[in-house]
Design a protein around this motif. Sequence first.
Motif, PDB file in Angstrom:
ATOM      1  N   MET A  62       2.522 -45.104  31.259  1.00 22.62           N
ATOM      2  CA  MET A  62       1.770 -44.327  30.284  1.00 22.62           C
ATOM      3  C   MET A  62       1.090 -45.279  29.307  1.00 22.62           C
ATOM      4  O   MET A  62       1.510 -46.433  29.156  1.00 22.62           O
ATOM      5  N   HIS A 108       1.641 -38.669  30.983  1.00 24.55           N
ATOM      6  CA  HIS A 108       2.176 -38.609  29.631  1.00 24.55           C
ATOM      7  C   HIS A 108       3.234 -37.524  29.501  1.00 24.55           C
ATOM      8  O   HIS A 108       3.100 -36.439  30.077  1.00 24.55           O
ATOM      9  N   VAL A 110       4.424 -34.639  27.321  1.00 22.23           N
ATOM     10  CA  VAL A 110       3.682 -33.818  26.367  1.00 22.23           C
ATOM     11  C   VAL A 110       4.417 -32.503  26.129  1.00 22.23           C
ATOM     12  O   VAL A 110       5.269 -32.096  26.917  1.00 22.23           O
ATOM     13  N   CYS A 113       0.109 -30.461  23.930  1.00 24.81           N
ATOM     14  CA  CYS A 113      -1.187 -31.144  24.062  1.00 24.81           C
ATOM     15  C   CYS A 113      -1.556 -31.306  25.536  1.00 24.81           C
ATOM     16  O   CYS A 113      -0.689 -31.569  26.370  1.00 24.81           O
ATOM     17  N   VAL A 115      -3.210 -33.066  28.942  1.00 24.73           N
ATOM     18  CA  VAL A 115      -3.542 -34.357  29.538  1.00 24.73           C
ATOM     19  C   VAL A 115      -4.798 -34.140  30.374  1.00 24.73           C
ATOM     20  O   VAL A 115      -4.843 -33.243  31.211  1.00 24.73           O
ATOM     21  N   HIS A 130      -3.899 -38.617  27.327  1.00 27.04           N
ATOM     22  CA  HIS A 130      -3.282 -37.567  26.518  1.00 27.04           C
ATOM     23  C   HIS A 130      -4.259 -37.197  25.402  1.00 27.04           C
ATOM     24  O   HIS A 130      -4.837 -38.068  24.758  1.00 27.04           O
ATOM     25  N   CYS A 131      -4.467 -35.894  25.197  1.00 27.68           N
ATOM     26  CA  CYS A 131      -5.470 -35.445  24.236  1.00 27.68           C
ATOM     27  C   CYS A 131      -4.847 -34.503  23.209  1.00 27.68           C
ATOM     28  O   CYS A 131      -4.936 -33.274  23.327  1.00 27.68           O
ATOM     29  N   SER A 132      -4.204 -35.087  22.208  1.00 30.01           N
ATOM     30  CA  SER A 132      -3.705 -34.293  21.085  1.00 30.01           C
ATOM     31  C   SER A 132      -4.901 -33.724  20.335  1.00 30.01           C
ATOM     32  O   SER A 132      -6.050 -34.134  20.542  1.00 30.01           O
ATOM     33  N   CYS A 166      -1.268 -26.601  28.276  1.00 29.85           N
ATOM     34  CA  CYS A 166      -1.238 -26.915  26.847  1.00 29.85           C
ATOM     35  C   CYS A 166      -1.155 -25.615  26.055  1.00 29.85           C
ATOM     36  O   CYS A 166      -1.133 -24.527  26.636  1.00 29.85           O
ATOM     37  N   ARG A 247      10.005 -32.438  26.262  1.00 26.08           N
ATOM     38  CA  ARG A 247       8.704 -32.908  26.731  1.00 26.08           C
ATOM     39  C   ARG A 247       8.525 -32.620  28.226  1.00 26.08           C
ATOM     40  O   ARG A 247       9.382 -32.955  29.048  1.00 26.08           O
TER      41      ARG A 247
END
Length: 256
Positions: A62, A108, A110, A113, A115, A130-132, A166, A247
């Motif tokens: 990651m 990731h 998660v 959020c 990915v 990863h897209c928070s 998400c 997670r």
Amino acid sequence: MVKNLMLGNANLIETGMLYGNMNTAKAFYPEDYTPEQRKEAFMNARMKLGKDYGFDGHKFFMADQKDQRGTWFEIDNDYVEANPNGWSDIRQDILVITDKTPGVVIGHPVADCPVVMAYDKKKNVVAIGHCSAELVDKKMPMLVADALYNSYRTKDEDIAVYVSACAGDSWTYDKYPAWAKDNKIWDEAIKEDADGIFHIDLKSAVLKQLQERNVEDITMSPVDTITDPNYYSNSAAFNGAQYKKGRNFAGTFFKK
């Protein structure tokens, strides 16, 4: 649970709760677990996952995303050999693999959020990030697609994207979130209801950004991690559903 899902020739992984918590964070294990026990538990989960999907659970990588500006790093065979237990320190934001590193997983752990996984349909290359919400505000979904161009000169028309499970718009704030700084990204994705509660539609913000990046082949997971009982969720756990504390893992690999 998503299983045996493909993005071109790349295999997609979304574990949900099936293999237990997918990182080593102390908060997600019994209080008396030592760091070594947490590492062992996580490795066991990876090995079980690998057995079911057909890869070596050691080869799991990651990005630490310390740069937060779209930097990328390719996991090649030399790097895998130098890091035989995976999960090394990689400061870049986005990871890239090709079909020349079969059995190597990038992804990731998660909760709510997404990915974003971008695939070059002609060159068999995948970029993943990863897209928070904070990183969506910094245009990370776009930057994942850019990583394919920067690394392999991928053409826009050759890109296919998968966006993992998400949070849906059941994700709420009691005030306008401080991380939402780019109004163009959030103008249609954050809505205030009659009670002054702000609903965050993360999926629509990601989709809008990818479309603006000229990506047309986009698949979005229908799963809302907050409401789906098979997925961990920070938001749901915070609001009392303690069984959702943990997670999920979302990632991809090429089979041998």
